[in-house]
Design an enzyme around this catalytic site. Structure first.
Site, PDB file in Angstrom:
ATOM      1  N   LYS A  23      -5.793   5.841  -4.612  1.00 35.45           N
ATOM      2  CA  LYS A  23      -6.573   4.798  -3.959  1.00 35.45           C
ATOM      3  C   LYS A  23      -6.226   4.783  -2.476  1.00 35.45           C
ATOM      4  CE  LYS A  23      -6.324   0.525  -2.921  1.00 35.45           C
ATOM      5  NZ  LYS A  23      -7.217   0.495  -1.727  1.00 35.45           N
ATOM      6  N   GLU A  65       7.509   4.377  -0.015  1.00 34.94           N
ATOM      7  CA  GLU A  65       7.826   4.686   1.378  1.00 34.94           C
ATOM      8  C   GLU A  65       7.259   3.548   2.203  1.00 34.94           C
ATOM      9  OE1 GLU A  65       7.325   5.326   5.001  1.00 34.94           O
ATOM     10  OE2 GLU A  65       5.916   6.909   4.415  1.00 34.94           O
ATOM     11  N   CYS A  68       5.039   4.789  10.258  1.00 32.91           N
ATOM     12  CA  CYS A  68       6.182   4.068   9.692  1.00 32.91           C
ATOM     13  C   CYS A  68       7.477   4.454  10.386  1.00 32.91           C
ATOM     14  CB  CYS A  68       6.272   4.344   8.190  1.00 32.91           C
ATOM     15  SG  CYS A  68       6.258   6.112   7.802  1.00 32.91           S
ATOM     16  N   GLU A 123       8.097  -5.198  12.116  1.00 36.92           N
ATOM     17  CA  GLU A 123       7.296  -3.993  12.332  1.00 36.92           C
ATOM     18  C   GLU A 123       5.956  -4.358  12.971  1.00 36.92           C
ATOM     19  OE1 GLU A 123       6.420   0.081   9.923  1.00 36.92           O
ATOM     20  OE2 GLU A 123       5.931  -1.772   8.860  1.00 36.92           O
TER      21      GLU A 123
END
Length: 498
Positions: A181, A256, A290, A391
């Site tokens: 997905k 992750e 990331c 983040e």
């Protein structure tokens, strides 16, 4: 893909070897980040579509030819898919640019590298070996690694084809079937890839794609009783939530997740190289990775000189149309993320950080409509500020001063994340010591953002669980079975102990 005159093209899902419309018959817009206008309609999948895909993958695993194939034959199909990706790299790159705004030059380079994952794991497919154990009982004892079954892969919008491949290649090499997905913002390349899956000759149901939103399509894939593994790349909050759903059925998961990675520059570093490395670490992909080196730790003696060079070099970057091969900075991938990044820039100002560069939409005519933000550098940041702890996932760099190595380590490790770190120094003893002390899954010395299909990648702390790439990557998709063959001539009386 279907369309009628005057209509946006419609992108259907790929399930069980067929192109299928969503059970709801609903579609949603996907937007070009450069123009901020929709360019296609994507199938809005739901629970019924998720069930259909999982059932197709389960049938392919249990009943189809895939499970009966020798691993060498599976490896040939995986290798062929890699070849087809290589042959169609330019077309895939153009779709990715239109869907998420990444630079054409960058995507051409990245997608030409993606086949190496398929070649590597194609070679591993028939090298998954068991072990004969030195058993202390009268028996032959051996263990064999076996596939899990149906694996679900959920990938984000920043590098959809690459991150899909990091999951699909080892999962297939291990003998599993998969349902992918992609993020709702960037589904087009995953669907284009399915045309290549067909051309490669994969049996129906081995690889499937369900598109749609997380709550409607993603969750039903994770919670389906036939799902055996979840592979997820994305934010820590979403990953933790999906992990909790998988845990309810004791499903395997590899995650992750987010990062707030430090890029640490010592006074003995090659300044010009370090500047280029820091820029690539935070402004490459417009900071939407990331592993972005979003915290710059600079030793006090070179701070001012380094920041001046950094700002001058960053300011020289050409911002504009990502399809122009000379462009160096493109747009943010979607409106939601654009607003989030601007929000963090405001927060940094309110917290007292000093804006050295950027912080706004560029004053360039061709950037007037898209989701553009200039490369942004803050100084005067301390590690307690939100801009240094959360983040941002955008082109925003926080600069922090340190004096000694121990202080740099303390600042770097003072984070809930632990995905990556960079060290810039001419002292290899110091570099090795730093690599030992930093709490990060990847530590780069005098480089940044390097990844390879050969080298394990993953996070410490809240940056993830498990590893992708290399031999460790395929182990995530295998389970171990122990087998005992008795060599005893007579079985002991079970009522007599000893």
């Amino acid at each position: 893909m279907t369309s009628h005159a005057g209509e946006l093209p419609r992108l259907d899902m790929y399930i069980g070897g067929e192109w299928v419309k969503p059970a709801s018959d609903e579609y949603f817009e996907t937007v070009d980040p450069f123009t901020a206008r929709p360019w296609a309609m994507v199938a809005r999948g739901g629970a019924a579509d998720a069930d259909r895909a999982i059932q197709a993958a389960h049938k392919a695993f249990k009943e189809g030819p895939w499970g009966k194939m020798h691993p060498s034959e599976r490896g040939k199909l995986i290798y062929r898919l890699g070849q087809l990706i290589e042959e169609h790299a330019d077309a895939l790159a153009e779709i990715e640019v239109r869907d998420n705004g990444r630079l054409l030059a960058e995507m051409q380079h990245q997608i030409r590298y993606i086949p190496k994952w398929f070649y590597y794991y194609a070679g591993l497919a028939d090298k998954i070996e068991g072990v004969v154990h030195p058993c202390d009982k009268p028996a032959l004892s051996f263990s064999r690694p076996e596939p899990l079954g149906v694996c679900v892969g959920i990938v984000p919008w920043n590098a959809p084809l690459l991150l899909l491949s990091l999951k699909a290649a080892p999962a297939l090499a291990a003998g599993n079937t998969i349902v992918m997905k992609p993020a709702e913002h960037t589904s087009a390349t995953a669907l284009k890839l399915m045309e290549l899956v067909e051309a490669a000759g994969f049996p129906p149901g081995v690889i499937n794609v369900v598109t749609g939103f997380g709550k409607e399509a993603g969750e039903p894939l994770v919670t389906h009783p036939l799902t055996r593994h979840l592979g997820f790349t994305g934010s820590t909050a979403t990953g933790a939530y999906l992990y909790s759903l998988a845990a309810k059925d004791v499903k395997r998961a590899s995650l992750e997740l987010g990062g707030k990675s430090p890029n640490i520059v010592f006074s003995d570093a090659d300044i010009d190289n370090a500047v280029r490395g820091v820029v690539g670490g935070i402004f490459g992909a417009v900071g939407q990775t990331c592993i972005a080196g979003s915290r710059l730790l600079v030793q006090r003696g070179i701070h001012d000189q380094f920041v001046d060079k950094l700002a001058a070099f960053s300011k020289s970057a050409r911002i504009g149309n990502p399809r122009d091969i000379t462009t160096q900075i493109g747009p943010i991938a979607n409106r939601m993320q654009y607003d989030k990044v601007l929000g963090y820039i405001d927060i940094a100002r309110q917290e007292g950080a000093e804006l050295v560069l950027g912080g706004k939409r560029p004053d360039i005519a061709e950037c007037a409509e898209g989701f553009f933000i200039e490369p942004t550098i803050f100084t005067g940041v301390n590690n307690e500020m939100r801009i240094a702890r959360e983040e941002v996932f955008g082109p925003v760099l926080s600069t922090i001063i340190f004096d000694e190595m121990e202080e740099a380590v303390e600042i770097a490790n003072d984070s809930e994340f632990g995905l990556a770190a960079g060290v810039w120094t001419a002292n290899m003893r110091q570099a090795l010591r730093m690599s030992e002390m930093l709490e990060a899954g990847s530590v780069w010395v005098n480089t940044y953002r390097d990844i390879s299909y050969t080298t394990p990648f993953g996070g410490y702390k809240k940056s993830g669980i498990g590893r992708e790439n290399g031999v460790e990557g395929i182990r995530e998709y295998l389970q171990t079975k122990a087998v005992w063959l008795s060599t005893a001539e007579e079985i002991d009386n079970p009522f007599v102990i000893g």
